[in-house]
Design an enzyme around this catalytic site. Structure first.
Site, PDB file in Angstrom:
ATOM      1  N   GLU A  78      17.347  48.815 110.448  1.00 17.03           N
ATOM      2  CA  GLU A  78      17.748  50.112 110.756  1.00 17.03           C
ATOM      3  C   GLU A  78      17.552  50.261 112.271  1.00 17.03           C
ATOM      4  O   GLU A  78      18.186  50.900 112.966  1.00 17.03           O
ATOM      5  CB  GLU A  78      16.785  51.037 110.170  1.00 17.03           C
ATOM      6  CG  GLU A  78      17.063  51.758 108.764  1.00 17.03           C
ATOM      7  CD  GLU A  78      18.028  52.419 108.683  1.00 17.03           C
ATOM      8  OE1 GLU A  78      18.940  52.760 109.514  1.00 17.03           O
ATOM      9  OE2 GLU A  78      18.386  52.697 107.407  1.00 17.03           O
ATOM     10  N   HIS A  99      21.885  50.064 110.447  1.00 14.34           N
ATOM     11  CA  HIS A  99      21.844  51.401 110.237  1.00 14.34           C
ATOM     12  C   HIS A  99      23.205  51.870 110.116  1.00 14.34           C
ATOM     13  O   HIS A  99      24.335  51.490 111.006  1.00 14.34           O
ATOM     14  CB  HIS A  99      21.131  52.055 111.543  1.00 14.34           C
ATOM     15  CG  HIS A  99      21.198  53.908 111.502  1.00 14.34           C
ATOM     16  ND1 HIS A  99      20.385  54.303 110.589  1.00 14.34           N
ATOM     17  CD2 HIS A  99      21.981  54.484 112.015  1.00 14.34           C
ATOM     18  CE1 HIS A  99      20.588  55.639 110.687  1.00 14.34           C
ATOM     19  NE2 HIS A  99      21.503  55.989 111.595  1.00 14.34           N
ATOM     20  N   SER A 119      21.907  59.184 108.254  1.00 15.29           N
ATOM     21  CA  SER A 119      21.360  59.447 109.315  1.00 15.29           C
ATOM     22  C   SER A 119      20.997  60.717 109.909  1.00 15.29           C
ATOM     23  O   SER A 119      20.165  61.206 109.319  1.00 15.29           O
ATOM     24  CB  SER A 119      22.368  58.859 110.532  1.00 15.29           C
ATOM     25  OG  SER A 119      21.856  58.366 111.778  1.00 15.29           O
TER      26      SER A 119
END
Length: 556
Positions: A367, A477, A233
């Protein structure tokens, strides 16, 4: 039960640090004129909470990190150091299974702060095999945590999992993790910050930690010429930024990059954060100061914290248009990240070993789902148009926005979570928004980066389609963290990559082909009896191309 099981996988290693030191002789390492005493547990030595830069307090608040002075005396390195100040978050107002899944990801992966918080937080941690000596010359993996550049810390990530797997494979590595300043403390953005040359301080902290690794890792048994930087991330985006800065010159700080869910993102000039800066200045009573930046250095921490908490966070309505994020500051980033890629300002220089920086890159399939839960009040086409215009494309024409919405239709079957049919439609627009946000910020930038680097350096890429049954979120995500810190296949690929700059080598795993423009192959992670397969990175080509062109024209 799924949430508990996933959480258990992530934090199972934390208890290792509670093993009484009496079970093994406490390891000691000498740095400069100081001794650092760590913890021995099984086949792993850990040295935790080592300061790598001067505390960024007083006049060093909102200033570049300063190198640590030579160490003297004795240090106890048996506990993680302070976490950096965090921005308060507001969770989406949802209920049921979707709320449980969201709570797991936010509080177990993103927030993940278990220790005390202080501005004196620039510490790092080192895990080594107990057999490592200063002559071992082991490869080094440096972890950069994620959290939207607003949250996070090192204390939940147990590096012994990675080191133990490397020992089991007969390819031992050393692992390092570092704290860095986040939120306003690390990414304050304004014309004042730009003029002072103190933008992107969180990235500068990371760079300072990498310099520390070069200076000191040999004492732990590491080889400073064999460093791989790895993040997820915001951590993955940080890896990309470290590759783009300094004209692509790594200063010999690393030779490989491993990015999970993060790429050179479509951000613009640091003055794009001016409104947030002005808000913090006003809330702290600094508006009347002739030097507002110096005033912010002097206000009490509690006052600054309250002002920052009042600004938007990663789970606010504006979602991935973050208030605090790397931006073009003229020092660390001299142009937008995507323009730097186009200009070829990407790390790819020969090292003493004769090897070049190589890239190991991935995304999760869904995501955008996690970041679309704050937009559940958007239920019509017109409301979505307004949201996209105001949040992401304020300078775009109506025809440009409409074209994007014509590509990303309201058809539930084509939305994210993908491959789930008409299910998970929390609203008529939720799966559509999830698709747009996931592609704009994660998927399209990944493909853009890979297509422009393939042929210039060795690249591999993977796609995680696991946990598709996670309610409303799918292969969301950050869920791929489980595949590395859970000791699964990616742990092996990572260890092999750190050793040989090639993820392949284990005959028990599927051979992972390199990614090329002519054959853009993805190692794809699946649920079920066949956990790995190879797919082509050709999906949603029209949408990726269009969103990339828009982001180049209108960076955030």
């Amino acid at each position: 039960m799924l949430v508990r099981a996933l959480l258990a996988c992530l934090v199972a290693g934390v208890a290792v640090f509670a093993v009484p030191a009496s079970r093994a002789i406490a390891p000691i390492v000498t740095l400069d004129s100081a001794t650092f005493t760590g913890v021995a547990s099984g086949s792993i030595n850990s040295f935790l909470g080592i300061p790598f830069a001067q505390p960024p307090v007083g006049d060093l608040r909102f200033n570049l990190p300063q190198p640590i002075q030579p160490y003297n005396g004795s240090y106890s390195a048996i506990a993680f150091g302070n976490e950096c100040p965090q921005q308060a978050i507001t969770l989406p107002l949802i209920s049921g299974l979707a709320a449980n899944a969201t709570n797991f990801i936010v509080n177990s992966i993103f927030r993940a702060v278990t220790g005390p918080i202080s501005e004196d937080c620039l510490h790092l941690n080192v895990w080594t095999p107990v057999t490592a000596t200063p002559t071992s010359k082991l490869p080094v993996v440096v972890w950069i945590f994620g959290g939207g550049f607003e949250l996070g810390g090192t204390s939940i990530y147990d590096g012994s999992i990675i080191v133990q797997r490397s020992i089991d494979l007969g390819q031992p590595v050393i692992m390092v993790s570092m704290n860095y300043r986040v939120s306003a403390w690390g990414f304050l953005a304004s014309s004042e910050v730009k003029a002072a040359g103190v933008g992107n301080l969180g990235l500068q902290d990371q760079r300072e930690a990498l310099r520390w690794v070069q200076k000191y890792i040999t004492a732990f048994g590491g080889d400073p010429s064999k460093v791989t930087i790895w993040g997820e991330s915001a951590g993955a985006i940080s890896v990309a930024m470290q590759m783009l800065t300094n004209g692509g010159n790594t200063e010999g700080l690393f030779r490989g990059g491993f990015m999970e869910s993060g790429s050179p993102i479509p951000v613009g000039d640091i003055t794009h954060g001016q409104g947030y800066y002005d808000s913090v200045v006003a809330a702290t009573g600094c508006s009347g100061s002739s030097d507002t930046l110096q005033c912010l250095r002097e206000v009490p921490q509690a006052t600054l914290q309250k002002a920052v908490d009042a600004t938007p966070n990663i789970f606010s309505y504006q979602s991935l248009n973050l208030a605090y994020v790397p931006r073009v500051d003229g020092v660390f980033l001299t142009d937008t990240p995507q323009n730097l890629v186009l200009e070829g300002s990407v790390a790819n220089i020969p090292f003493i070993t004769g090897e070049s920086v190589v890239v190991y890159h991935c995304d999760c399939d869904d995501e955008g789902t996690l970041f679309s839960l704050t937009t559940l009040n958007i239920t019509t086409d017109s409301e979505l148009y307004t949201y996209i215009e105001q949040t992401y494309l304020s300078k775009a024409t109506s025809s440009e926005i409409n074209q994007a919405l014509s590509i990303y239709t309201a058809d539930l079957v084509s939305g994210s979570p993908y491959d789930t049919g008409i299910s998970n439609a929390l609203t008529p627009q939720y799966k559509r928004i999830s698709a747009i946000q996931g592609d704009l910020v994660f998927q399209a930038p990944r493909r853009f980066f890979l297509q422009h680097r393939s042929g210039s350096q060795n690249t591999w890429s993977f796609l995680s389609k696991r946990l598709k049954t996670l309610p409303a979120l799918g292969s969301a995500h950050a869920t791929d963290i489980l595949d590395v810190y859970g000791g699964q296949e990616l742990t092996t690929y990572l260890v092999q990559f750190a050793n040989d700059l090639n993820p392949n080598g284990d005959a028990n795993l599927l051979s992972w082909p390199q990614y090329t423009t002519s054959s853009p192959q993805l190692l794809t992670l699946l649920d079920g009896l066949i956990p790995l397969t190879i797919t082509q990175d050709t999906y949603r080509a029209e949408g990726f191309t269009y969103l990339t062109n828009l982001s180049l024209k209108y960076p955030l």
